[in-house]
Design a protein around this motif. Structure first.
Motif, mmCIF file in Angstrom:
data_model
loop_
_atom_site.group_PDB
_atom_site.id
_atom_site.type_symbol
_atom_site.label_atom_id
_atom_site.label_comp_id
_atom_site.label_asym_id
_atom_site.label_seq_id
_atom_site.Cartn_x
_atom_site.Cartn_y
_atom_site.Cartn_z
ATOM 1 N N ASP A 200 0.821 -1.205 0.000
ATOM 2 C CA ASP A 200 0.000 0.000 0.000
ATOM 3 C C ASP A 200 0.858 1.260 0.000
ATOM 4 O O ASP A 200 0.588 2.209 -0.745
ATOM 5 C CB ASP A 200 -0.930 0.002 1.216
ATOM 6 N N TYR A 201 1.893 1.282 0.832
ATOM 7 C CA TYR A 201 2.787 2.438 0.859
ATOM 8 C C TYR A 201 3.509 2.601 -0.487
ATOM 9 O O TYR A 201 3.756 3.721 -0.944
ATOM 10 C CB TYR A 201 3.807 2.309 1.985
ATOM 11 N N PHE A 202 3.845 1.483 -1.094
ATOM 12 C CA PHE A 202 4.509 1.501 -2.398
ATOM 13 C C PHE A 202 3.631 2.209 -3.426
ATOM 14 O O PHE A 202 4.082 3.123 -4.123
ATOM 15 C CB PHE A 202 4.798 0.062 -2.835
ATOM 16 N N TYR A 203 2.383 1.794 -3.543
ATOM 17 C CA TYR A 203 1.481 2.397 -4.521
ATOM 18 C C TYR A 203 1.221 3.868 -4.209
ATOM 19 O O TYR A 203 1.198 4.718 -5.111
ATOM 20 C CB TYR A 203 0.154 1.631 -4.552
ATOM 21 N N ARG A 204 1.008 4.201 -2.946
ATOM 22 C CA ARG A 204 0.699 5.587 -2.586
ATOM 23 C C ARG A 204 1.862 6.527 -2.886
ATOM 24 O O ARG A 204 1.654 7.688 -3.206
ATOM 25 C CB ARG A 204 0.312 5.654 -1.107
ATOM 26 N N TYR A 205 3.061 6.008 -2.764
ATOM 27 C CA TYR A 205 4.234 6.844 -3.046
ATOM 28 C C TYR A 205 4.194 7.393 -4.466
ATOM 29 O O TYR A 205 4.521 8.561 -4.706
ATOM 30 C CB TYR A 205 5.512 6.022 -2.827
ATOM 31 N N PHE A 206 3.775 6.576 -5.421
ATOM 32 C CA PHE A 206 3.824 6.976 -6.825
ATOM 33 C C PHE A 206 2.715 7.951 -7.213
ATOM 34 O O PHE A 206 2.728 8.482 -8.322
ATOM 35 C CB PHE A 206 3.799 5.738 -7.724
ATOM 36 N N LEU A 207 1.775 8.202 -6.310
ATOM 37 C CA LEU A 207 0.763 9.218 -6.602
ATOM 38 C C LEU A 207 1.404 10.607 -6.687
ATOM 39 O O LEU A 207 0.886 11.494 -7.370
ATOM 40 C CB LEU A 207 -0.326 9.210 -5.525
ATOM 41 N N ARG A 208 2.521 10.817 -6.004
ATOM 42 C CA ARG A 208 3.188 12.123 -6.011
ATOM 43 C C ARG A 208 4.550 12.080 -6.714
ATOM 44 O O ARG A 208 5.320 13.034 -6.626
ATOM 45 C CB ARG A 208 3.378 12.607 -4.574
ATOM 46 N N PHE A 209 4.823 11.009 -7.406
ATOM 47 C CA PHE A 209 6.119 10.873 -8.078
ATOM 48 C C PHE A 209 6.187 11.837 -9.257
ATOM 49 O O PHE A 209 5.226 11.959 -10.029
ATOM 50 C CB PHE A 209 6.308 9.429 -8.554
ATOM 51 N N PRO A 210 7.311 12.571 -9.445
ATOM 52 C CA PRO A 210 7.381 13.627 -10.459
ATOM 53 C C PRO A 210 7.468 13.141 -11.903
ATOM 54 O O PRO A 210 7.290 13.934 -12.827
ATOM 55 C CB PRO A 210 8.659 14.391 -10.072
ATOM 56 N N VAL A 211 7.747 11.879 -12.138
ATOM 57 C CA VAL A 211 7.924 11.343 -13.493
ATOM 58 C C VAL A 211 6.759 10.417 -13.827
ATOM 59 O O VAL A 211 6.227 9.737 -12.942
ATOM 60 C CB VAL A 211 9.270 10.583 -13.591
ATOM 61 N N GLN A 212 6.341 10.412 -15.091
ATOM 62 C CA GLN A 212 5.280 9.492 -15.494
ATOM 63 C C GLN A 212 5.707 8.063 -15.148
ATOM 64 O O GLN A 212 6.829 7.655 -15.412
ATOM 65 C CB GLN A 212 5.004 9.595 -16.986
ATOM 66 N N ARG A 213 4.796 7.301 -14.584
ATOM 67 C CA ARG A 213 5.152 5.958 -14.134
ATOM 68 C C ARG A 213 4.113 4.947 -14.595
ATOM 69 O O ARG A 213 2.914 5.225 -14.606
ATOM 70 C CB ARG A 213 5.300 5.885 -12.625
ATOM 71 N N ILE A 214 4.614 3.795 -14.968
ATOM 72 C CA ILE A 214 3.773 2.675 -15.384
ATOM 73 C C ILE A 214 4.204 1.469 -14.553
ATOM 74 O O ILE A 214 5.361 1.064 -14.598
ATOM 75 C CB ILE A 214 3.936 2.375 -16.884
ATOM 76 N N ILE A 215 3.255 0.910 -13.817
ATOM 77 C CA ILE A 215 3.556 -0.232 -12.954
ATOM 78 C C ILE A 215 2.727 -1.418 -13.418
ATOM 79 O O ILE A 215 1.494 -1.358 -13.409
ATOM 80 C CB ILE A 215 3.255 0.091 -11.476
ATOM 81 N N VAL A 216 3.409 -2.458 -13.850
ATOM 82 C CA VAL A 216 2.748 -3.695 -14.268
ATOM 83 C C VAL A 216 2.841 -4.663 -13.111
ATOM 84 O O VAL A 216 3.936 -5.101 -12.739
ATOM 85 C CB VAL A 216 3.406 -4.272 -15.536
ATOM 86 N N GLU A 217 1.700 -4.997 -12.521
ATOM 87 C CA GLU A 217 1.721 -5.771 -11.290
ATOM 88 C C GLU A 217 0.458 -6.605 -11.166
ATOM 89 O O GLU A 217 -0.595 -6.265 -11.711
ATOM 90 C CB GLU A 217 1.851 -4.813 -10.097
ATOM 91 N N ASN A 218 0.563 -7.720 -10.453
ATOM 92 C CA ASN A 218 -0.583 -8.600 -10.218
ATOM 93 C C ASN A 218 -1.398 -8.185 -9.000
ATOM 94 O O ASN A 218 -2.599 -8.434 -8.933
ATOM 95 C CB ASN A 218 -0.124 -10.049 -10.036
#
Length: 218
Positions: A165-183
């Motif tokens: 959960d902390y991992f996913y929430r971190y990327f909400l404010r990440f400055p670079v476009q991000r694509i996470i492929v995950e199950n």
């Protein structure tokens, strides 16, 4: 004529002696040069053999210390934001090219931590380049950084489930476009704010990145 030749010969005798001494000295110098060349050849061979037995190493000046320190601070901050346990003093070693955290190299950790440390390095690199306006692709792609949570091998360290959960929430404010492929499914608050695409079959989610030909022709 004979008297003249004899006189010249007498005057040349000192010069002949000097010439003989010079020739002797030249022979000594030539032997020393040959010996020095042999020593250098053997030394180069020794260095080559040592290089074959040891891993390749970068020069210490390859990355300035201040840049290395800033990058390591970013790496540690990311792991802290993800609440990953046992990864204090995280650093990237420019000699081995490996991440070290919690007193151990990434390669010696369990599958879950290895995946997270790899993802943290890629994330820290993208963040550093973005903040310092350095060349970068402009986007970050992470492929299955969390999937190994459910594929632990005997003896692997267990990573707390809340890290996801902390991992996913971190990327909400990440400055670079991000694509996470995950199950694993992100928490509800992340799904509400992020663009989440579910892939599946038999009408459950999107069939894949490419159009479903069977569904298209209907």
């Amino acid at each position: 004529m004979e008297a003249t030749i004899a006189d010249i010969a007498r005057r040349l005798e000192p010069l002949n002696e000097v010439l003989e001494r010079l020739l002797e000295q030249r022979a000594v110098v030539q032997r020393d040069l040959e010996l020095l060349a042999r020593i250098e050849e053997l030394d180069e061979r020794r260095v080559a053999l040592a290089g074959e037995a040891a891993p390749a190493r970068r020069a210490p000046s390859y990355i300035p210390a201040n840049i290395q320190d800033t990058f390591n601070a970013n790496l540690q901050a990311i792991l802290d934001d993800w609440h990953v346990p046992g990864v204090d003093a995280a650093t990237w070693d420019p000699y081995s090219g490996e991440v070290r955290a919690g007193g151990s190299d990434r390669s010696s950790r369990g599958r879950g931590l290895r995946a997270l440390l790899h993802a943290a390095f890629s994330t820290a690199l993208a963040q550093y380049c973005s903040e310092h306006r350095m060349p970068h692709m402009g986007f970050l792609v992470l492929d299955s950084p969390l999937v190994t949570f459910g594929q632990l091998e005997p003896g692997d360290e267990r990573v707390p489930l809340y890290v996801k959960d902390y991992f996913y929430r971190y990327f909400l404010r990440f400055p670079v476009q991000r694509i996470i492929v995950e199950n694993s499914v992100p928490p509800d608050d992340v799904i509400e704010q992020a663009h989440v695409v579910f892939f599946g079959t038999r009408g459950q989610g999107r069939p894949g990145f490419f159009p479903d030909r069977h569904r298209t022709h209907r």
